[in-house]
Enzyme design. Structure first.
Site, PDB file in Angstrom:
ATOM      1  N   MET A 125       5.529  20.516  -9.101  1.00 37.36           N
ATOM      2  CA  MET A 125       4.751  19.806  -7.984  1.00 37.36           C
ATOM      3  C   MET A 125       3.785  18.671  -8.594  1.00 37.36           C
ATOM      4  SD  MET A 125       4.403  22.763  -5.238  1.00 37.36           S
ATOM      5  CE  MET A 125       3.707  21.696  -4.008  1.00 37.36           C
ATOM      6  N   CYS A 126       2.576  18.972  -8.537  1.00 33.22           N
ATOM      7  CA  CYS A 126       1.564  18.033  -8.780  1.00 33.22           C
ATOM      8  C   CYS A 126       1.616  17.631 -10.448  1.00 33.22           C
ATOM      9  CB  CYS A 126       0.079  18.597  -8.719  1.00 33.22           C
ATOM     10  SG  CYS A 126      -0.084  19.094  -6.982  1.00 33.22           S
TER      11      CYS A 126
END
Length: 197
Positions: A125-126
């Protein structure tokens, strides 16, 4: 796409900055900690020690979660696990990509940074979103295999099985494509200040 091989330490590029993505208390302690968080913290500590000893730029990314989330701003879980030192930057974000709507690119470009070592979470994700944008902007990206982590992926639709966290993290490495440099461990990342020329 071909498999992404581990880069030999002697062939790996040198990083002029370290970006630590979302290593916040809620994700590395207590019931919400990612699997393997102790290994992750050891790797991040190694990267920080070596980056600081080399005098390169160190930038912490801090996620501002929504109200009620474990990383809601100014709650205990939102706090950075590692304390930034004087001269190190903290970039707060609300989206996965730490370049989106922040000063991150300005911080890097003003210092002439060309290659960045990344660590942190969540792998798919990030961390992946930020690393992918870094490559799109022309930065070289180095990712140590032990320097990022995520959660187990639960079973999904159609009877698909769950995926253990370590395999999800490896798949996130794969998703970054051929331009990322993956090294086996945090200790394999080399740091050196950018030389203006």
């Amino acid at each position: 796409m071909q498999a992404i091989p581990e880069t030999d330490v002697d062939e790996a590029p040198t990083a002029q900055a370290l970006i630590v993505v979302d290593v916040q208390s809620a994700f590395v302690s207590g019931t919400d900690a990612v699997p393997g968080h102790k290994r992750l913290l050891s790797a991040v500590a190694t990267l920080l020690e070596n980056a600081r000893a080399s005098g390169v730029a160190v930038i912490f990314i801090q996620n501002d979660g929504p109200a009620g989330a474990v990383d809601e701003p100014h709650t205990p879980g939102w706090q950075l696990h590692f304390t930034p030192r004087p001269g190190e930057h903290v970039v707060r974000k609300e989206l996965d990509d730490a370049f989106d709507g922040t000063s991150l690119n300005d911080l890097l470009s003003v210092s002439g940074i060309e290659t960045i070592a990344f660590c942190g979470m969540l792998s798919e994700m990030c961390l992946a979103a930020t690393a992918r944008t870094a490559m799109a902007l022309g930065y070289g990206v180095i990712l140590p295999h032990d320097g990022h982590a995520t959660y187990d992926v639960p079973p999904g639709p159609g009877g698909s099985e769950g995926v253990p966290a370590h395999l999800a993290a490896r798949a996130a490495e794969w998703s970054l494509g051929d331009e990322v440099t993956i090294v086996a461990s945090a200790g394999d990342v080399k740091f050196a200040r950018h030389q203006a020329g």
